[in-house]
Scaffold this active site. Structure first.
Site, PDB file in Angstrom:
ATOM      1  N   CYS A   1      -1.280 -62.805 -51.165  1.00  0.00           N
ATOM      2  CA  CYS A   1      -0.590 -62.500 -49.907  1.00  0.00           C
ATOM      3  C   CYS A   1      -1.031 -63.405 -48.756  1.00  0.00           C
ATOM      4  CB  CYS A   1      -0.809 -61.043 -49.530  1.00  0.00           C
ATOM      5  SG  CYS A   1      -0.229 -59.917 -50.800  1.00  0.00           S
TER       6      CYS A   1
ATOM      7  N   HIS B   1       0.089 -60.009 -41.921  1.00  0.00           N
ATOM      8  CA  HIS B   1       0.672 -59.747 -43.241  1.00  0.00           C
ATOM      9  C   HIS B   1       1.214 -58.323 -43.243  1.00  0.00           C
ATOM     10  CE1 HIS B   1       1.336 -59.220 -47.392  1.00  0.00           C
ATOM     11  NE2 HIS B   1       0.211 -58.572 -47.663  1.00  0.00           N
TER      12      HIS B   1
ATOM     13  N   ASN C   1       5.942 -54.772 -48.611  1.00  0.00           N
ATOM     14  CA  ASN C   1       4.988 -55.877 -48.708  1.00  0.00           C
ATOM     15  C   ASN C   1       5.574 -56.941 -49.631  1.00  0.00           C
ATOM     16  OD1 ASN C   1       2.913 -57.620 -49.343  1.00  0.00           O
ATOM     17  ND2 ASN C   1       1.414 -56.023 -49.814  1.00  0.00           N
TER      18      ASN C   1
END
Ligand code: COA
Length: 312
Positions: free
Chosen positions: A113, A237, A267
């Site tokens: 990520c 993020h 996500n």
């Protein structure tokens, strides 16, 4: 010294909208649990025939257009992904051919990520040392293909998408001001791929993320010679609204100064930061001259942050 900055961005998301209510029908979960624990209401899942390279290509085309850059001008393509179409050829080589970027070298990087942050920092080095002028960086993930859709601990969290940026030289007062990258492999077991599926110890990752996101954001601000008051907009993020809020509070920023797309897209791993940036550019929330802080964390464990002044 040449300054490196972002010249244009683009994105592409999974084609199917999957809501919390859809999960309620088939898993032991509720819309209420998902919303209150994560902030997610729906996510985009890519159909079977759409792979990472398809989404990367779409996002890249848009970024090139926004950057007034032709594919032939690209010197390098960096794709950050942990879900490539196949082990090789790389997604970057696949889209190099599709875009007609015949002068570009191509490599994929794996930083989960935090991949987009690692990607733009890598691109920055080539541009600032004068080796390359124009570099395409794409964060793309089709996490749905490594997510066990019967596991309520992970199935509800993720989405598919791609976000792209073309980097190149910008004026001295714009572009990347400072970066910070880091890793702690001792936490590797907290999110890993086992057999075919992603396994996660949510509570451990949560604790790490809350601590690291705040520290990295503050660290990069200091490295840039700035203070919290100088920051115009935070792009964290997009993993969990509670982790994001904790970072925002560490910077004393009001809610309207933070990108929040987690509600709509979940996500999306390496694509979450560029996807959120495109959304907030379109909303007029990121403006020329703004100081942005991008900060991410992910499997590894790894993290990264960038402070940049938006514009060319
Ligand atoms: N619906 C209902 N209950 C669920 C659930 C779901 N979709 N997913 C997990 N639970 C249950 C668990 O089974 C567990 O039950 P138990 O206590 O009976 O074993 C409980 O909820 C977990 O509760 P808790 O640990 O308090 O949840 P949480 O507030 O930590 O939230 C996460 C869980 C996963 C949302 C949170 O830990 C998180 O976001 N972690 C970080 C994950 C992340 O960012 N990963 C990506 C890294 S890039």
């Amino acid at each position: 010294m040449t300054k490196a900055g972002i010249l244009g961005m683009g994105r592409s998301l999974g084609d199917q909208v999957v809501t919390n209510l859809d999960f309620e029908q088939r898993l032991d979960t509720t819309d209420e649990w998902i919303r209150t624990r994560t902030g997610i209401e729906e996510r985009r899942i890519a159909s079977e025939q759409i792979d990472s390279s398809h989404m990367a290509f779409e996002a890249a085309k848009e970024a090139l257009q926004q950057a007034d850059t032709s594919p032939e001008e690209l010197d390098l393509i960096i794709v950050a992904t942990v879900t490539p179409d196949m082990a090789f050829p790389s997604v970057s080589a696949i889209i190099q051919e599709q875009l007609g970027a015949s002068n570009a070298a191509a490599m994929d990087i794996s930083a989960a990520c935090a991949g987009f942050i690692y990607g733009i920092v890598t691109a920055q080095q080539f541009i600032e040392n004068g080796a390359y002028k124009k570099i395409l960086v794409v964060g793309v993930e089709k996490l749905s293909k490594i997510t066990d859709m019967n596991d309520r601990n992970t199935a509800v969290l993720f989405g598919d998408g791609a976000g792209a940026a073309v980097l190149g030289p910008v004026s001295d007062d714009k572009g990347i001001l400072a970066f910070e990258l880091g890793a702690d492999g001792t936490g590797g077991m907290h999110i890993h791929l086992q057999d075919e599926f992603l396994y996660m110890n949510g509570r451990e990752v949560f604790k790490f993320a809350v601590r690291q996101m705040g520290e990295s954001a503050l660290g990069v601000i200091e490295k840039a010679g700035l203070t919290k008051e100088d920051v115009d907009f935070l792009v964290p993020h997009q993993a969990n609204i509670r982790i994001m809020e904790a970072s925002r509070e560490r910077l004393d920023l009001p809610p309207e100064k933070m990108a929040t797309t987690v509600k709509k897209y979940g996500n999306t791993s390496a694509s979450s930061i560029p996807v959120a940036m495109v959304e907030e550019l379109n909303n007029g929330k990121i403006k020329d001259g703004d100081v942005l802080v991008l900060v991410g964390f992910g499997a590894g464990l790894v993290w990264g942050a960038v402070a940049l002044r938006w514009g060319r």
